[in-house]
Motif scaffolding. Structure first.
Motif, PDB file in Angstrom:
ATOM      1  N   THR A 173     -34.798  14.416 -65.383  1.00  0.00           N
ATOM      2  CA  THR A 173     -34.190  13.650 -64.301  1.00  0.00           C
ATOM      3  C   THR A 173     -32.693  13.546 -64.559  1.00  0.00           C
ATOM      4  OG1 THR A 173     -36.192  12.363 -63.913  1.00  0.00           O
ATOM      5  CG2 THR A 173     -34.117  11.432 -63.117  1.00  0.00           C
ATOM      6  N   LEU A 174     -31.935  13.894 -63.549  1.00  0.00           N
ATOM      7  CA  LEU A 174     -30.476  13.839 -63.654  1.00  0.00           C
ATOM      8  C   LEU A 174     -29.983  12.643 -62.841  1.00  0.00           C
ATOM      9  CD1 LEU A 174     -27.720  15.235 -64.384  1.00  0.00           C
ATOM     10  CD2 LEU A 174     -27.949  16.470 -62.207  1.00  0.00           C
ATOM     11  N   VAL A 175     -29.262  11.752 -63.500  1.00  0.00           N
ATOM     12  CA  VAL A 175     -28.734  10.570 -62.823  1.00  0.00           C
ATOM     13  C   VAL A 175     -27.257  10.813 -62.523  1.00  0.00           C
ATOM     14  CG1 VAL A 175     -28.451   8.064 -62.919  1.00  0.00           C
ATOM     15  CG2 VAL A 175     -30.339   9.157 -64.169  1.00  0.00           C
ATOM     16  N   VAL A 176     -26.889  10.733 -61.249  1.00  0.00           N
ATOM     17  CA  VAL A 176     -25.507  11.053 -60.868  1.00  0.00           C
ATOM     18  C   VAL A 176     -24.834   9.834 -60.242  1.00  0.00           C
ATOM     19  CG1 VAL A 176     -26.040  13.494 -60.496  1.00  0.00           C
ATOM     20  CG2 VAL A 176     -26.197  11.893 -58.579  1.00  0.00           C
ATOM     21  N   ASP A 177     -23.529   9.770 -60.428  1.00  0.00           N
ATOM     22  CA  ASP A 177     -22.730   8.708 -59.803  1.00  0.00           C
ATOM     23  C   ASP A 177     -21.975   9.320 -58.628  1.00  0.00           C
ATOM     24  OD1 ASP A 177     -20.997   6.771 -59.013  1.00  0.00           O
ATOM     25  OD2 ASP A 177     -20.338   6.225 -61.051  1.00  0.00           O
ATOM     26  N   PRO A 178     -22.373   8.994 -57.402  1.00  0.00           N
ATOM     27  CA  PRO A 178     -21.728   9.609 -56.228  1.00  0.00           C
ATOM     28  C   PRO A 178     -20.223   9.376 -56.173  1.00  0.00           C
ATOM     29  CG  PRO A 178     -23.740   8.503 -55.594  1.00  0.00           C
ATOM     30  CD  PRO A 178     -23.461   8.117 -57.014  1.00  0.00           C
ATOM     31  N   ARG A 179     -19.763   8.279 -56.746  1.00  0.00           N
ATOM     32  CA  ARG A 179     -18.324   7.978 -56.668  1.00  0.00           C
ATOM     33  C   ARG A 179     -17.519   8.903 -57.578  1.00  0.00           C
ATOM     34  NH1 ARG A 179     -17.392   3.358 -53.804  1.00  0.00           N
ATOM     35  NH2 ARG A 179     -19.229   2.064 -53.413  1.00  0.00           N
ATOM     36  N   GLU A 180     -18.131   9.402 -58.599  1.00  0.00           N
ATOM     37  CA  GLU A 180     -17.405  10.308 -59.491  1.00  0.00           C
ATOM     38  C   GLU A 180     -17.398  11.740 -58.963  1.00  0.00           C
ATOM     39  OE1 GLU A 180     -18.976  10.043 -63.418  1.00  0.00           O
ATOM     40  OE2 GLU A 180     -18.349   7.960 -63.717  1.00  0.00           O
ATOM     41  N   HIS A 181     -18.438  12.094 -58.240  1.00  0.00           N
ATOM     42  CA  HIS A 181     -18.545  13.461 -57.712  1.00  0.00           C
ATOM     43  C   HIS A 181     -19.036  13.373 -56.264  1.00  0.00           C
ATOM     44  CE1 HIS A 181     -17.910  15.127 -61.736  1.00  0.00           C
ATOM     45  NE2 HIS A 181     -18.676  14.126 -62.152  1.00  0.00           N
ATOM     46  N   PRO A 182     -18.130  13.094 -55.336  1.00  0.00           N
ATOM     47  CA  PRO A 182     -18.555  12.773 -53.956  1.00  0.00           C
ATOM     48  C   PRO A 182     -19.017  13.967 -53.125  1.00  0.00           C
ATOM     49  CG  PRO A 182     -16.168  12.688 -54.154  1.00  0.00           C
ATOM     50  CD  PRO A 182     -16.697  12.898 -55.530  1.00  0.00           C
ATOM     51  N   ARG A 183     -18.700  15.200 -53.548  1.00  0.00           N
ATOM     52  CA  ARG A 183     -19.090  16.373 -52.746  1.00  0.00           C
ATOM     53  C   ARG A 183     -19.666  17.428 -53.677  1.00  0.00           C
ATOM     54  NH1 ARG A 183     -13.436  16.725 -49.230  1.00  0.00           N
ATOM     55  NH2 ARG A 183     -13.334  14.496 -48.824  1.00  0.00           N
ATOM     56  N   ILE A 184     -20.862  17.861 -53.365  1.00  0.00           N
ATOM     57  CA  ILE A 184     -21.499  18.846 -54.244  1.00  0.00           C
ATOM     58  C   ILE A 184     -22.159  19.945 -53.410  1.00  0.00           C
ATOM     59  CG2 ILE A 184     -21.878  17.257 -56.170  1.00  0.00           C
ATOM     60  CD1 ILE A 184     -24.797  17.019 -55.148  1.00  0.00           C
ATOM     61  N   GLY A 185     -22.320  21.086 -54.054  1.00  0.00           N
ATOM     62  CA  GLY A 185     -22.959  22.232 -53.386  1.00  0.00           C
ATOM     63  C   GLY A 185     -21.959  23.337 -53.150  1.00  0.00           C
TER      64      GLY A 185
END
Ligand SMILES: [Zn+2]
Length: 442
Positions: free
Chosen positions: A47-59
């Motif tokens: 399980t990968l826990v991500v902080d959206p505020r640190e990486h707001p755009r992915i893909g």
């Protein structure tokens, strides 16, 4: 106002979802060996826990960053549901392999099938949102309307989930019609915009076999990444078992992504891990550097050069009115091209030229008589010219063909033409012709 409402709604629910996830994450991230009744299941590796505020755009289909996956790690995502007929089958297939995925729910679908949303959540999958009505032109609509689509979609999913849960702060723009204003709004709300690393074209009219082929082929090309699928599509339901089986056979591992909360810290990562293929000292960079983006926003503040700066003499002759159009563009130009210029001859060269001898201008007696008689008519001019041509031929002894006796028809026509022109010019024309004849005989 919309933003405040969102934050107000989300804060307590994140705590709730965090507690729930904390209790079940490690149990759900079951390796294949722990999948009850399916010892050969693909399973969920981590399980990968991500902080959206640190990486707001992915893909990487659209953005520079993607999830920090290791080689052969895959994140499964499903859009546009839930549609019970197909989404429930997808749920069963994933459950049979103990695989956890992320679902991007349309608000309208959540309103129609709230129990479907709850099923997804209860099965331990991550629930993102995908707008309220799935407009395909979010990049063209006013940002206020885009915000409304986002907010309404979140509200609909939250309503379907009930009070004890909320959607994850993950959003996928419908049709991947990205727009900076939309992404900025999402980021301001702490929501992560998800593109993907590769699709399988399962929304097109292709076969299930084609969906499988594209999924595996594109995954093989990238080695890892986010796969975009649609749980509402029957062809996806048909292709999914084979995809999961092949992932297992080829050594791929499934990663489940959840958002960080106050109770659940983000998985520690380094910045280069958020690139699909970070540069390495041992791997040569095979692509050209990007062309820098020039910013022209401040170009209007540049001072226009004056003519004296350019040292263009011709520019001095430009009047204010003439140059106004160019001056508006800030580039005064000379009226005439700068080159080629004609350089005046040095004075000593001009004075060194010899004075023409007087006999150059002499006219023989016979010719003078003709001149004095004048040649006002075309007929006289016509007769005059052959007479001297004949004399020239005799004097010079050249091979020039003469008109003696039998004038050539073409020559006669030329002579007539010349005569007509001479008639128009009168006596001056005849004189000019005679002077030319004299020159040739020298
Ligand atoms: Zn969609």
């Amino acid at each position: 106002m919309i933003g405040n409402g969102l934050v107000g709604v989300r804060t307590p629910t994140w705590i709730a979802i965090g507690l729930g996830l904390f209790a079940c994450i490690f149990a759900q991230a079951a390796p294949a060996a722990d999948c009850p009744g399916h010892p050969d299941a693909l399973g969920t590796a981590r399980t990968l826990v991500v902080d959206p505020r640190e990486h707001p755009r992915i893909g990487t289909m659209q953005y520079a960053e993607t999830l920090p996956l290791q080689d052969h790690e895959v994140v499964l995502t499903f859009d546009d549901g839930p549609l019970p007929r197909n989404s429930n089958q997808v749920l069963d297939i994933l459950a049979s392999q103990c695989v956890k995925a992320t679902f991007f729910i349309i608000g309208r679908m959540a309103k129609a099938y709230p129990e479907g949303v709850r099923k997804l959540h209860d099965a331990g999958h991550s629930i993102g949102t995908h707008s309220q009505d799935h407009p395909l032109g979010m990049n063209r609509m006013p940002v206020e309307r885009a915000r409304q689509e986002i907010d309404d979609g979140i509200a609909s999913v939250k309503s379907a989930l009930g009070d004890d849960a909320a959607p994850a702060p993950f959003f996928r723009i419908p049709g991947l019609s990205r727009a900076e204003a939309v992404e900025d709004y999402l980021a301001s709300q702490g929501i992560q915009t998800w593109s993907a690393d590769f699709p399988a074209d399962d929304w097109r009219h292709v076969s299930a076999a084609r969906v499988y082929d594209l999924a595996m082929q594109r995954l093989e090309e990238k080695g890892k990444g986010i796969l975009l699928l649609h749980d509402i599509q029957a062809r996806t339901v048909a292709a999914l078992p084979r995809i999961l089986h092949e992932l297992k056979a080829r050594g791929y591992r499934i990663v489940h992504v959840v958002p960080a909360t106050s109770e659940l810290a983000a998985t520690p990562t380094e910045a280069p891990q958020w690139q699909l293929h970070p540069p390495s000292e041992t791997v040569a960079i095979s692509h050209w550097p990007k062309i820098p983006n020039f910013v022209f926003a401040d170009a209007g503040t540049l001072a226009a050069p004056s003519l004296s700066d350019l040292d263009w003499r011709d520019g001095q002759s430009l009047t204010l009115a003439e140059s106004s159009d160019r001056a508006r563009r800030g580039v005064p130009l000379p009226r005439q091209a700068l080159w080629p210029r004609q350089s005046p001859l040095p004075p000593d060269v001009a004075t060194a030229l010899p004075v023409p001898a007087q006999n150059v201008f002499e006219i023989r007696e016979g010719l003078r008589a003709v001149m004095q008689a004048g040649a006002p008519s075309s007929r006289r001019a016509e007769l005059t010219v052959p007479a001297h041509d004949e004399a020239i031929s005799t004097d010079a002894g050249s091979s020039r063909r003469t008109l003696r006796g039998e004038p050539h028809p073409g020559r006669l026509r030329q002579a007539a033409d010349r005569g007509n022109r001479h008639a128009a010019h009168g006596r001056r024309g005849a004189l000019k012709h005679l002077v030319q004849v004299r020159k040739r005989s020298v």
